[in-house]
Scaffold this active site. Sequence first.
Site, mmCIF file in Angstrom:
data_model
loop_
_atom_site.group_PDB
_atom_site.id
_atom_site.type_symbol
_atom_site.label_atom_id
_atom_site.label_comp_id
_atom_site.label_asym_id
_atom_site.label_seq_id
_atom_site.Cartn_x
_atom_site.Cartn_y
_atom_site.Cartn_z
ATOM 1 N N SER A 209 0.823 -1.212 0.000
ATOM 2 C CA SER A 209 0.000 0.000 0.000
ATOM 3 C C SER A 209 0.860 1.267 0.000
ATOM 4 C CB SER A 209 -0.892 -0.001 1.235
ATOM 5 O OG SER A 209 -0.074 -0.032 2.387
ATOM 6 N N GLU A 211 0.484 3.715 2.039
ATOM 7 C CA GLU A 211 0.821 4.013 3.438
ATOM 8 C C GLU A 211 2.017 3.185 3.889
ATOM 9 O OE1 GLU A 211 0.849 6.348 5.774
ATOM 10 O OE2 GLU A 211 -0.447 6.998 4.150
ATOM 11 N N GLY A 213 4.327 1.973 1.999
ATOM 12 C CA GLY A 213 5.502 2.491 1.291
ATOM 13 C C GLY A 213 6.077 3.716 1.996
ATOM 14 N N GLU A 230 6.645 -0.469 -4.991
ATOM 15 C CA GLU A 230 5.589 -0.786 -5.954
ATOM 16 C C GLU A 230 4.285 -0.713 -5.184
ATOM 17 O OE1 GLU A 230 6.243 -4.229 -8.270
ATOM 18 O OE2 GLU A 230 8.139 -3.440 -9.006
ATOM 19 N N CYS A 264 -3.065 -5.058 -8.202
ATOM 20 C CA CYS A 264 -2.526 -3.692 -8.230
ATOM 21 C C CYS A 264 -2.824 -3.030 -9.570
ATOM 22 C CB CYS A 264 -1.031 -3.707 -7.977
ATOM 23 S SG CYS A 264 -0.154 -4.802 -9.083
HETATM 24 P P1 NAP Z 1 0.265 -3.530 2.843
HETATM 25 O O1 NAP Z 1 -0.656 -3.533 3.991
HETATM 26 O O2 NAP Z 1 1.087 -2.320 2.616
HETATM 27 O O3 NAP Z 1 1.207 -4.826 3.053
HETATM 28 C C1 NAP Z 1 2.108 -5.252 2.082
HETATM 29 C C2 NAP Z 1 3.308 -5.899 2.759
HETATM 30 O O4 NAP Z 1 4.018 -4.904 3.466
HETATM 31 C C3 NAP Z 1 2.968 -6.949 3.814
HETATM 32 O O5 NAP Z 1 4.003 -7.894 3.866
HETATM 33 C C4 NAP Z 1 2.942 -6.137 5.098
HETATM 34 O O6 NAP Z 1 3.157 -6.899 6.251
HETATM 35 C C5 NAP Z 1 4.101 -5.207 4.845
HETATM 36 N N1 NAP Z 1 4.054 -3.933 5.541
HETATM 37 C C6 NAP Z 1 3.060 -3.001 5.484
HETATM 38 N N2 NAP Z 1 3.412 -1.926 6.226
HETATM 39 C C7 NAP Z 1 4.638 -2.194 6.731
HETATM 40 C C8 NAP Z 1 5.530 -1.487 7.586
HETATM 41 N N3 NAP Z 1 5.234 -0.280 8.068
HETATM 42 N N4 NAP Z 1 6.696 -2.059 7.916
HETATM 43 C C9 NAP Z 1 7.009 -3.276 7.431
HETATM 44 N N5 NAP Z 1 6.230 -4.005 6.630
HETATM 45 C C10 NAP Z 1 5.045 -3.469 6.284
HETATM 46 O O7 NAP Z 1 -0.494 -3.803 1.495
HETATM 47 P P2 NAP Z 1 -1.644 -4.853 1.236
HETATM 48 O O8 NAP Z 1 -2.956 -4.307 1.610
HETATM 49 O O9 NAP Z 1 -1.246 -6.145 1.821
HETATM 50 O O10 NAP Z 1 -1.509 -5.005 -0.356
HETATM 51 C C11 NAP Z 1 -2.328 -4.348 -1.221
HETATM 52 C C12 NAP Z 1 -1.659 -3.104 -1.781
HETATM 53 O O11 NAP Z 1 -0.505 -3.491 -2.508
HETATM 54 C C13 NAP Z 1 -2.550 -2.401 -2.779
HETATM 55 O O12 NAP Z 1 -2.474 -1.021 -2.597
HETATM 56 C C14 NAP Z 1 -1.957 -2.813 -4.120
HETATM 57 O O13 NAP Z 1 -2.248 -1.931 -5.162
HETATM 58 C C15 NAP Z 1 -0.507 -2.876 -3.784
HETATM 59 N N6 NAP Z 1 0.231 -3.714 -4.747
HETATM 60 C C16 NAP Z 1 1.036 -3.097 -5.662
HETATM 61 C C17 NAP Z 1 1.717 -3.853 -6.626
HETATM 62 C C18 NAP Z 1 2.570 -3.178 -7.673
HETATM 63 O O14 NAP Z 1 3.252 -3.889 -8.429
HETATM 64 N N7 NAP Z 1 2.582 -1.854 -7.782
HETATM 65 C C19 NAP Z 1 1.584 -5.241 -6.617
HETATM 66 C C20 NAP Z 1 0.749 -5.832 -5.681
HETATM 67 C C21 NAP Z 1 0.092 -5.054 -4.727
HETATM 68 P P3 NAP Z 1 1.936 -7.450 7.147
HETATM 69 O O15 NAP Z 1 1.134 -8.330 6.260
HETATM 70 O O16 NAP Z 1 2.612 -8.181 8.231
HETATM 71 O O17 NAP Z 1 1.164 -6.247 7.608
#
Ligand code: NAP
Length: 467
Positions: A209, A211, A213, A230, A264
């Site tokens: 996400s 946030e 990132g 990403e 995504c």
């Molecule tokens: P997320 O909540 O940001 O989590 C993604 C990963 O990051 C998980 O492993 C999460 O761990 C970890 N994470 C999140 N915040 C963190 C922090 N502050 N410190 C360390 N690790 C952290 O995202 P999501 O909801 O799972 O995924 C959906 C998002 O990903 C959507 O916005 C989507 O568009 C995006 N995405 C983008 C792409 C691209 O190629 N641009 C590809 C796929 C997905 P935990 O699970 O332990 O919280």
Amino acid sequence: MQEVSIITPVDGSTYAIRARSTDTQLEDALQAARAARLPWGTSTVAERAAVCTAFVDRVVAMTDLIVDELAWQMGRPIRFGPGEIQGFTERAQHMISIAESCLAPIASEPLDGFDRYIALEPLGLVLVIAPWNYPLLTAVNSIMPALMAGNVVVLKHASQTLLVGERLQRAADEAGIPGGVFTNLVLSHEQVGRTLADNRVDRVNFTGSVEGGRSIERAAAGTFTEVGLELGGKDPAYVRADTDLEFAAANVADGAFFNSGQSCCGIERVYVERSIYHEFVDAMVAEAGALDLGDPTKPETTLGPMVTARAADAVRLQLSEAVSDGARPLVAKTAGAWNDNTGSPYLAPEILVDVDHSMPVMTRESFGPIVGVMPVDSDDEAIEKMNDSNYGLSASIWTADPEAARSIGSRLQTGTVFMNRADYLDPSLAWTGVKDTGRGITLSRLGYTMLTRAKSYHLRLTPPGGL
Ligand code: NAP
């Protein structure tokens, strides 16, 4: 000992419980990884290709197990699970196949008495943070080229899909990847932040996400750690009147609803030339109506649950707000239908018309099986609407005219321009985004430039006056 529970969206039960890695395990893993950098980084590309190919083969050998676990962990219908392994294999094999040429020294033009070239060296330790939505596909984009470039990798997978990290570890171990070169850990955000802050990671590749990132960028601030991000998207599709309407409707619907819209680069908003607007919308509604929402472990299911009830409720809220602002839902027909099962991850697909950009459903990432459709009167209007977003991952143009697609594409603020295709990553092309979608590149020849550092060799072979 801290534990992480995976609550399955299939029926809300606890599917698996895993212990969080302790600080001691984290420390040991970091030390082992750093010790492994030199031998792995100085092995030949051919040697790395052999074990990385074996790694891929071991993942493929676990297909049935992984397909079943994906359904339980994140709701992917089992009929689509093998596609995740196929995509994993396709991307990995491509990055392995181009490694030798991408990592070869870059020679300068010949100069008498000199040998000049740029060597590409591994960065060292790459931390990969992966999301649950395509848990193998997103992870492989970073893991495979990082290893092939001679880096060591520590993986922190999403809490919802921890078993994917375990399967990758098992595959790496069985393939003979040396200890310390690839390590899967179950880390908290706090442990990740601490690891980045104390400067022992050379690059972090984060997929998730916006946030998340931001948090990663803040954690690495001041350390000069390279950060690849990403992030989210709000990808548009533009359907021109010269398109093959049935083909476009079927594929735009697939781009919007596949994986319950949790992609995504899924299509989240559609702009249709006015002359075909009603016909196109009717065709899309028929596509959405044909989806079979249900238990992802059943072979007939074509639309599984969203990852959590909370995520589904967030989409329900976005829908109901849009409807109160005047949007019309065409699949459920009645404004409240999607609220019938509030608190459940099972969410039917929905197509909204009479939408505009004052509504969050057209500007904020939905990440669910819903899409808004608007008529437009010209290419210019479509381009303006497509660019009216904080995101820029991919944009698709549905047309019979490649020149029009190229010309429109040149004016779009996006990482990828598709024509008559969407929601697909070609590993020979750079996967990247603009605006809040992130920074950096994975896949393709350019992906390797993110995972190596240049070292210039400027060798005078014959000093003036001779040796
Ligand atoms: P997320 O909540 O940001 O989590 C993604 C990963 O990051 C998980 O492993 C999460 O761990 C970890 N994470 C999140 N915040 C963190 C922090 N502050 N410190 C360390 N690790 C952290 O995202 P999501 O909801 O799972 O995924 C959906 C998002 O990903 C959507 O916005 C989507 O568009 C995006 N995405 C983008 C792409 C691209 O190629 N641009 C590809 C796929 C997905 P935990 O699970 O332990 O919280």
